[in-house]
Design an enzyme around this catalytic site. Sequence first.
Site, PDB file in Angstrom:
ATOM      1  N   MET A   1      -5.112   8.829   0.878  1.00  0.00           N
ATOM      2  CA  MET A   1      -4.561  10.150   0.535  1.00  0.00           C
ATOM      3  C   MET A   1      -4.832  10.531  -0.911  1.00  0.00           C
ATOM      4  O   MET A   1      -5.085  11.698  -1.213  1.00  0.00           O
ATOM      5  CB  MET A   1      -3.052  10.157   0.789  1.00  0.00           C
ATOM      6  CG  MET A   1      -2.719  10.301   2.254  1.00  0.00           C
ATOM      7  SD  MET A   1      -0.943  10.451   2.497  1.00  0.00           S
ATOM      8  CE  MET A   1      -0.534   8.777   2.953  1.00  0.00           C
TER       9      MET A   1
ATOM     10  N   ASP B   1      -3.982  -0.534 -13.098  1.00  0.00           N
ATOM     11  CA  ASP B   1      -2.972  -1.062 -12.174  1.00  0.00           C
ATOM     12  C   ASP B   1      -1.638  -0.434 -12.573  1.00  0.00           C
ATOM     13  O   ASP B   1      -1.144  -0.681 -13.679  1.00  0.00           O
ATOM     14  CB  ASP B   1      -2.919  -2.589 -12.311  1.00  0.00           C
ATOM     15  CG  ASP B   1      -1.880  -3.226 -11.391  1.00  0.00           C
ATOM     16  OD1 ASP B   1      -0.973  -2.518 -10.907  1.00  0.00           O
ATOM     17  OD2 ASP B   1      -1.980  -4.447 -11.174  1.00  0.00           O
ATOM     18  N   VAL B   2      -1.045   0.368 -11.696  1.00  0.00           N
ATOM     19  CA  VAL B   2       0.182   1.099 -12.054  1.00  0.00           C
ATOM     20  C   VAL B   2       1.354   0.185 -12.386  1.00  0.00           C
ATOM     21  O   VAL B   2       2.308   0.600 -13.038  1.00  0.00           O
ATOM     22  CB  VAL B   2       0.633   2.082 -10.933  1.00  0.00           C
ATOM     23  CG1 VAL B   2      -0.383   3.190 -10.741  1.00  0.00           C
ATOM     24  CG2 VAL B   2       0.928   1.345  -9.627  1.00  0.00           C
TER      25      VAL B   2
ATOM     26  N   ASN C   1       0.936   8.194  -6.538  1.00  0.00           N
ATOM     27  CA  ASN C   1       0.530   7.966  -5.145  1.00  0.00           C
ATOM     28  C   ASN C   1       0.267   6.497  -4.813  1.00  0.00           C
ATOM     29  O   ASN C   1       0.430   6.079  -3.671  1.00  0.00           O
ATOM     30  CB  ASN C   1      -0.727   8.800  -4.872  1.00  0.00           C
ATOM     31  CG  ASN C   1      -1.435   8.389  -3.597  1.00  0.00           C
ATOM     32  OD1 ASN C   1      -1.005   8.737  -2.494  1.00  0.00           O
ATOM     33  ND2 ASN C   1      -2.512   7.616  -3.720  1.00  0.00           N
TER      34      ASN C   1
ATOM     35  N   TYR D   1       9.171  -2.753   1.186  1.00  0.00           N
ATOM     36  CA  TYR D   1       8.546  -1.417   1.296  1.00  0.00           C
ATOM     37  C   TYR D   1       9.627  -0.351   1.450  1.00  0.00           C
ATOM     38  O   TYR D   1       9.669   0.626   0.706  1.00  0.00           O
ATOM     39  CB  TYR D   1       7.573  -1.382   2.480  1.00  0.00           C
ATOM     40  CG  TYR D   1       6.763  -0.091   2.539  1.00  0.00           C
ATOM     41  CD1 TYR D   1       5.678   0.101   1.706  1.00  0.00           C
ATOM     42  CD2 TYR D   1       7.101   0.941   3.416  1.00  0.00           C
ATOM     43  CE1 TYR D   1       4.934   1.283   1.732  1.00  0.00           C
ATOM     44  CE2 TYR D   1       6.372   2.125   3.462  1.00  0.00           C
ATOM     45  CZ  TYR D   1       5.282   2.281   2.620  1.00  0.00           C
ATOM     46  OH  TYR D   1       4.556   3.457   2.647  1.00  0.00           O
TER      47      TYR D   1
ATOM     48  N   LYS E   1      10.603   2.465  -1.377  1.00  0.00           N
ATOM     49  CA  LYS E   1      10.383   3.888  -1.075  1.00  0.00           C
ATOM     50  C   LYS E   1      11.704   4.681  -1.129  1.00  0.00           C
ATOM     51  O   LYS E   1      11.707   5.857  -1.489  1.00  0.00           O
ATOM     52  CB  LYS E   1       9.697   4.044   0.286  1.00  0.00           C
ATOM     53  CG  LYS E   1       8.247   3.530   0.295  1.00  0.00           C
ATOM     54  CD  LYS E   1       7.371   4.256  -0.704  1.00  0.00           C
ATOM     55  CE  LYS E   1       5.899   3.922  -0.573  1.00  0.00           C
ATOM     56  NZ  LYS E   1       5.058   4.626  -1.550  1.00  0.00           N
TER      57      LYS E   1
HETATM   58  N1  NAD Z   1      -0.848   5.919   5.336  1.00  0.00           N
HETATM   59  C1  NAD Z   1       0.381   6.173   5.715  1.00  0.00           C
HETATM   60  O1  NAD Z   1       0.633   6.326   6.909  1.00  0.00           O
HETATM   61  C2  NAD Z   1       1.495   6.323   4.705  1.00  0.00           C
HETATM   62  C3  NAD Z   1       2.752   6.700   5.180  1.00  0.00           C
HETATM   63  C4  NAD Z   1       3.790   6.886   4.289  1.00  0.00           C
HETATM   64  C5  NAD Z   1       3.582   6.720   2.930  1.00  0.00           C
HETATM   65  N2  NAD Z   1       2.361   6.340   2.482  1.00  0.00           N
HETATM   66  C6  NAD Z   1       2.224   6.193   1.027  1.00  0.00           C
HETATM   67  O2  NAD Z   1       1.212   7.061   0.566  1.00  0.00           O
HETATM   68  C7  NAD Z   1       0.559   6.477  -0.562  1.00  0.00           C
HETATM   69  C8  NAD Z   1      -0.953   6.415  -0.311  1.00  0.00           C
HETATM   70  O3  NAD Z   1      -1.141   5.652   0.868  1.00  0.00           O
HETATM   71  P1  NAD Z   1      -2.560   5.502   1.583  1.00  0.00           P
HETATM   72  O4  NAD Z   1      -2.270   5.358   3.014  1.00  0.00           O
HETATM   73  O5  NAD Z   1      -3.493   6.552   1.105  1.00  0.00           O
HETATM   74  O6  NAD Z   1      -2.974   4.064   1.000  1.00  0.00           O
HETATM   75  P2  NAD Z   1      -4.406   3.353   0.923  1.00  0.00           P
HETATM   76  O7  NAD Z   1      -4.122   1.888   0.965  1.00  0.00           O
HETATM   77  O8  NAD Z   1      -5.312   3.934   1.924  1.00  0.00           O
HETATM   78  O9  NAD Z   1      -4.885   3.754  -0.546  1.00  0.00           O
HETATM   79  C9  NAD Z   1      -4.091   3.372  -1.646  1.00  0.00           C
HETATM   80  C10 NAD Z   1      -4.929   3.307  -2.899  1.00  0.00           C
HETATM   81  O10 NAD Z   1      -4.068   2.775  -3.928  1.00  0.00           O
HETATM   82  C11 NAD Z   1      -4.767   1.792  -4.644  1.00  0.00           C
HETATM   83  N3  NAD Z   1      -3.843   0.833  -5.240  1.00  0.00           N
HETATM   84  C12 NAD Z   1      -3.197  -0.187  -4.633  1.00  0.00           C
HETATM   85  N4  NAD Z   1      -2.464  -0.861  -5.534  1.00  0.00           N
HETATM   86  C13 NAD Z   1      -2.636  -0.228  -6.729  1.00  0.00           C
HETATM   87  C14 NAD Z   1      -2.126  -0.448  -8.029  1.00  0.00           C
HETATM   88  N5  NAD Z   1      -1.312  -1.474  -8.297  1.00  0.00           N
HETATM   89  N6  NAD Z   1      -2.491   0.403  -9.029  1.00  0.00           N
HETATM   90  C15 NAD Z   1      -3.353   1.430  -8.776  1.00  0.00           C
HETATM   91  N7  NAD Z   1      -3.880   1.669  -7.553  1.00  0.00           N
HETATM   92  C16 NAD Z   1      -3.522   0.845  -6.552  1.00  0.00           C
HETATM   93  C17 NAD Z   1      -5.695   1.146  -3.612  1.00  0.00           C
HETATM   94  O11 NAD Z   1      -6.787   0.484  -4.254  1.00  0.00           O
HETATM   95  C18 NAD Z   1      -6.125   2.361  -2.796  1.00  0.00           C
HETATM   96  O12 NAD Z   1      -7.277   2.975  -3.340  1.00  0.00           O
HETATM   97  C19 NAD Z   1       1.205   5.110  -0.769  1.00  0.00           C
HETATM   98  O13 NAD Z   1       2.216   5.214  -1.760  1.00  0.00           O
HETATM   99  C20 NAD Z   1       1.810   4.815   0.580  1.00  0.00           C
HETATM  100  O14 NAD Z   1       2.913   3.930   0.498  1.00  0.00           O
HETATM  101  C21 NAD Z   1       1.323   6.118   3.342  1.00  0.00           C
END
Ligand code: NAD
Length: 249
Positions: free
Chosen positions: A18, A60-61, A87, A155, A159
């Site tokens: 996302m 790294d956040v 994000n 998690y 959240k």
């Molecule tokens: N995919 C879903 O269904 C879903 C649902 C609810 C919430 N979310 C939330 O949405 C957000 C994005 O999710 P997504 O599905 O796109 O995830 P994803 O795993 O597809 O992408 C996440 C990105 O974050 C990066 N990342 C991981 N750890 C990191 C760190 N410590 N510092 C910087 N970057 C880091 C990864 O390298 C990756 O590029 C997340 O916070 C996730 O919890 C996702």
Amino acid sequence: MARLEGKVALITGAAAGMGAEHARLFIEEGAKVILTDVDAAAGEALAAELGESALFLTHDVSDAESWAAVVEEGTRTFGPITVLVNNAGLSGPYAQTAELDDATFNRLVSVNQYGVFYGMRAVLPGMVEAGGGSIVNISSAAGMAHLPGTTNIAYTGSKFAVRGMTKTTAIEYGSRGVRVNSVHPGAILTPMARAINDPAELDRTAKSIPIGRFAEPREVSFPVLFLASDESSYVTGSELIVDGGRLAG
Ligand SMILES: NC(=O)c1ccc[n+]([C@@H]2O[C@H](COP(=O)([O-])OP(=O)(O)OC[C@H]3O[C@@H](n4cnc5c(N)ncnc54)[C@H](O)[C@@H]3O)[C@@H](O)[C@H]2O)c1
């Protein structure tokens, strides 16, 4: 006029999923975007594709110390940061509470919760000085209610924390022009969703959603864009649920 003309946005975890889609849409809508991620190769490639409105920084956040340098370099390149999208997030394995080890718990909380705190703390002084801004914290449907069988206590807890921290900062900074909102995605087809669900599980989950399917990442990017833009000028401290109706029942 483009919806984010004149805005400088920092999006964490922007190399994939996302975050990458938010970066694409924000640039289409006129923003300059600082993309950060731990995955340098994917982040650099995406920034090169997006052109001169994009800057990628490896970050790294959960590393508190390095936030100041990221904000400084981003500001030097594009000017004051007026939008932050926290994000980056990790989901971790499905596990019941008594089975979750310390290392997994700590890692999830340090990225999902501490990372959001560090990010807000790092950008707030500059946003106030710039006359205001918008922070969008990405929580989850799991930040509204535990979703049985999908994830774990770290998690869900982290959240929920994002949602609470959002309200604290929204109230503290409202009078100084900074709005802070949380977004709660449900089931979105990203690498994260594919990593934690096999195809049969994806199918079962889709059937449990009133809209009947997973979302494409861009279906979350538009609500995030709305909160980042001045169109949401009176919206702060709120929760925007983007889950196809999953939590409505
Ligand atoms: N995919 C879903 O269904 C879903 C649902 C609810 C919430 N979310 C939330 O949405 C957000 C994005 O999710 P997504 O599905 O796109 O995830 P994803 O795993 O597809 O992408 C996440 C990105 O974050 C990066 N990342 C991981 N750890 C990191 C760190 N410590 N510092 C910087 N970057 C880091 C990864 O390298 C990756 O590029 C997340 O916070 C996730 O919890 C996702």
